[in-house]
Design an enzyme around this catalytic site. Structure first.
Site, PDB file in Angstrom:
ATOM      1  N   LYS A 158       0.939  -1.354  -0.053  1.00  0.00           N
ATOM      2  CA  LYS A 158      -0.005  -0.028   0.093  1.00  0.00           C
ATOM      3  C   LYS A 158       0.804   1.288  -0.010  1.00  0.00           C
ATOM      4  CE  LYS A 158      -4.575   0.495   0.040  1.00  0.00           C
ATOM      5  NZ  LYS A 158      -5.486  -0.630  -0.455  1.00  0.00           N
TER       6      LYS A 158
HETATM    7  P1  NAD Z   1     -12.926   7.221  -3.204  1.00  0.00           P
HETATM    8  O1  NAD Z   1     -12.006   8.391  -3.045  1.00  0.00           O
HETATM    9  O2  NAD Z   1     -13.301   6.960  -4.627  1.00  0.00           O
HETATM   10  O3  NAD Z   1     -14.297   7.456  -2.502  1.00  0.00           O
HETATM   11  C1  NAD Z   1     -14.381   7.561  -1.124  1.00  0.00           C
HETATM   12  C2  NAD Z   1     -15.864   8.093  -0.577  1.00  0.00           C
HETATM   13  O4  NAD Z   1     -16.046   8.035   0.632  1.00  0.00           O
HETATM   14  C3  NAD Z   1     -16.249   9.398  -1.105  1.00  0.00           C
HETATM   15  O5  NAD Z   1     -17.447   9.700  -1.673  1.00  0.00           O
HETATM   16  C4  NAD Z   1     -15.862  10.221   0.014  1.00  0.00           C
HETATM   17  O6  NAD Z   1     -16.688  11.610   0.083  1.00  0.00           O
HETATM   18  C5  NAD Z   1     -16.347   9.468   1.218  1.00  0.00           C
HETATM   19  N1  NAD Z   1     -16.043   9.677   2.451  1.00  0.00           N
HETATM   20  C6  NAD Z   1     -14.832   9.951   3.077  1.00  0.00           C
HETATM   21  N2  NAD Z   1     -14.543  10.116   4.100  1.00  0.00           N
HETATM   22  C7  NAD Z   1     -16.005   9.969   4.669  1.00  0.00           C
HETATM   23  C8  NAD Z   1     -16.575   9.769   5.901  1.00  0.00           C
HETATM   24  N3  NAD Z   1     -16.039  10.170   7.072  1.00  0.00           N
HETATM   25  N4  NAD Z   1     -18.243   9.668   5.801  1.00  0.00           N
HETATM   26  C9  NAD Z   1     -18.719   9.277   4.754  1.00  0.00           C
HETATM   27  N5  NAD Z   1     -18.021   9.160   3.508  1.00  0.00           N
HETATM   28  C10 NAD Z   1     -16.760   9.583   3.563  1.00  0.00           C
HETATM   29  O7  NAD Z   1     -12.496   5.863  -2.683  1.00  0.00           O
HETATM   30  P2  NAD Z   1     -12.753   4.564  -3.176  1.00  0.00           P
HETATM   31  O8  NAD Z   1     -11.913   3.991  -4.332  1.00  0.00           O
HETATM   32  O9  NAD Z   1     -14.296   4.300  -3.287  1.00  0.00           O
HETATM   33  O10 NAD Z   1     -12.564   3.539  -1.846  1.00  0.00           O
HETATM   34  C11 NAD Z   1     -13.540   3.467  -0.644  1.00  0.00           C
HETATM   35  C12 NAD Z   1     -13.133   2.249   0.329  1.00  0.00           C
HETATM   36  O11 NAD Z   1     -12.982   1.072  -0.642  1.00  0.00           O
HETATM   37  C13 NAD Z   1     -11.832   2.438   0.893  1.00  0.00           C
HETATM   38  O12 NAD Z   1     -11.733   1.963   2.280  1.00  0.00           O
HETATM   39  C14 NAD Z   1     -10.702   1.894   0.151  1.00  0.00           C
HETATM   40  O13 NAD Z   1      -9.589   1.276   0.676  1.00  0.00           O
HETATM   41  C15 NAD Z   1     -11.676   0.716  -0.429  1.00  0.00           C
HETATM   42  N6  NAD Z   1     -11.465  -0.186  -1.597  1.00  0.00           N
HETATM   43  C16 NAD Z   1     -11.326   0.497  -2.716  1.00  0.00           C
HETATM   44  C17 NAD Z   1     -10.987  -0.328  -3.766  1.00  0.00           C
HETATM   45  C18 NAD Z   1     -10.835   0.373  -5.235  1.00  0.00           C
HETATM   46  O14 NAD Z   1     -10.952  -0.440  -6.224  1.00  0.00           O
HETATM   47  N7  NAD Z   1     -11.296   1.738  -5.331  1.00  0.00           N
HETATM   48  C19 NAD Z   1     -10.504  -1.659  -3.710  1.00  0.00           C
HETATM   49  C20 NAD Z   1     -10.767  -2.212  -2.540  1.00  0.00           C
HETATM   50  C21 NAD Z   1     -11.217  -1.469  -1.312  1.00  0.00           C
END
Ligand code: NAD
Length: 430
Positions: free
Chosen positions: A117
């Site tokens: 990461k």
């Molecule tokens: P992103 O940046 O596209 O979106 C994050 C979202 O969460 C945004 O809408 C943001 O406004 C919201 N957010 C942030 N803080 C918040 C809070 N305190 N309360 C409510 N909403 C909040 O990120 P993503 O890629 O969608 O990732 C989201 C989660 O999924 C993370 O934990 C990430 O590690 C996990 N994840 C992502 C992927 C991927 O392929 N993108 C894969 C596995 C896991």
């Protein structure tokens, strides 16, 4: 075992609440698997970690220095693989915890990777496009001696997107003198990204929710869902639940607003709104609710898809869902886990390392296509994705039933066991 009590003083660079949480989770699994004390520290601490300073010229003429990190957890099964997070609060400890979770996740899905990461402690929404490009390129430039298509492959995570992956790929390729598209995944299809990567995580989440609904004999058309986080993962999951599975989405939120309407939310309109305005702040304002109460509102399916540690000892007893689908990494604390374990017959947990594995699985497909110069169609990618998820889901459910353990223990034990076995047959190096 508490890995942080080690006499090895270098361990202190990881000191952080999230790293502690990942170590505490590992301890539960290590006890269940009877892992030797001597093998525990070795399994939790990262193999390598690097911190870099990124000086960048800002639009106003000033110069700012940002902190960047990359952690490679182990290399027992192949190169390391993991996302890149741009978030103001990012620390070395959090990065190490996320790398450790990636290791168990890749091993559970039987991908030939160790976990990694990385990221930058920056709020990307506060940067202009030029500043964002400068931070992204400088980060990759600093990482060049540390990463490579056969050593460590980057991908997107919170706060990063396809464009940032394209800047990473370009910066690395400029240095090498030829196009190295296998250095990152989650890049645009136009430069060697795979069809179906952007949707992969959310799509995988919904595939597993459908499997859980079918096991619990729930009719999707009578189910409701609440989704925390409306970024890449949360928005794809909400759209797919609403328009493919027939589930009524009654709650969505982001860092600016939490919206709840028991009659259902127009998820397509919300997506359009975020596309134009960047967030949910001004969307459906009559339906805004207190974000602190959002997760405990009644629903059948609850999907935390934002940040870690949102389901805690304080609210786990009040969750009113039937299925908890952990799309985010580390949304549930060990204290909350103990409460959920007691509520096992009320709440079906799909643990994070299984629930959000769709992202890294399709990243693996993207890397394979890049290395072999293959081009797979979206349906080929999605079919292969669902096949791997099905296999992992079946293994977790079977193990949990046979050993009367939680789904999280079953999922993590399967991943940890594979990593420990590979380390034991190889020796001390990886
Ligand atoms: P992103 O940046 O596209 O979106 C994050 C979202 O969460 C945004 O809408 C943001 O406004 C919201 N957010 C942030 N803080 C918040 C809070 N305190 N309360 C409510 N909403 C909040 O990120 P993503 O890629 O969608 O990732 C989201 C989660 O999924 C993370 O934990 C990430 O590690 C996990 N994840 C992502 C992927 C991927 O392929 N993108 C894969 C596995 C896991």
């Amino acid at each position: 075992m508490d890995a942080r009590d080690s006499t090895n003083s270098s361990a202190t660079i990881y000191d952080d609440e999230v790293f502690k949480m990942a170590c505490d989770q590992f301890s539960v699994i290590a006890d269940y698997l009877n892992i030797d004390e001597g093998d525990r520290e070795w399994a939790t601490y990262p193999k390598r970690a690097v911190a870099v300073t990124l000086p960048v010229h800002m639009d106003d003429g000033s110069t700012k220095a940002f902190q960047g990190y990359r952690v490679q957890h182990h290399i027992a099964l192949g190169p390391t693989k993991g996302g890149t997070r741009f978030a103001l609060s990012l620390s070395m400890g959090e990065t190490a915890a996320l790398a450790m979770w990636m290791s168990w996740k890749c091993a559970l899905a039987q991908l030939p990777y160790g976990g990694a990461k990385g990221g930058v402690a920056v709020d990307p929404t506060k940067l202009s496009r030029n500043e964002l490009e400068a931070v992204s390129r400088r980060y990759m430039q600093e990482m060049i001696p540390f990463v490579g298509p056969h050593t460590d492959i980057m991908g997107p995570d919170m706060g990063t997107n396809e464009q940032i992956m394209a800047w990473f790929m370009d910066t690395y390729s400029v240095y090498m003198g030829y196009a190295v598209n296998e250095i990152v995944t989650g890049k645009p299809v136009a430069i060697g990204g795979t069809e179906g990567r952007r949707e992969a995580t959310g799509r995988g989440v919904v595939y597993l929710i459908e499997r859980a609904m079918s096991m619990l004999k729930l009719n999707p058309e009578k189910c409701t869902a609440i989704v925390q986080g409306f970024g890449n993962v949360g928005s794809v999951a909400a759209l797919s639940l609403a328009y493919k599975s027939g589930v009524k989405v009654t709650g969505i939120s982001d860092h600016t607003a939490a919206i709840y309407n028991p009659k259902g939310i127009d998820v397509k309109a919300a997506e359009q709104h975020v596309f134009k305005k960047g967030n949910l702040r001004a969307f459906a304002q009559d339906d805004h609710v207190d974000p602190k109460e959002f997760l405990t509102l009644p629903c059948d399916i609850l999907i935390p898809a934002a940040v870690d540690r949102v389901i805690t000892g304080k609210n786990a007893g009040q969750l009113k869902c039937r299925i908890l689908a952990e799309a985010a990494n580390g949304p549930t604390t060990p204290e909350a886990d103990r409460i959920l374990e007691k509520r096992w017959d009320e709440i079906f947990v799909i643990p994070d390392i299984l629930c959000n594995a769709g992202g890294v699985i399709v990243s693996y497909f993207e890397w394979v296509q890049g290395l072999q110069a293959f081009l797979w169609t979206e349906s080929e990618v999605t079919d292969k994705l669902f096949r791997i998820l099905e296999h992992s889901f079946a293994q977790v459910i079977r193990r949990a039933k046979e050993h009367k353990i939680s789904h999280r223990t079953a999922a993590m034990a399967t991943g940890v066991e594979r990593v420990i076995k590979a380390k034991q047959v190889r020796g001390l190096f990886p």
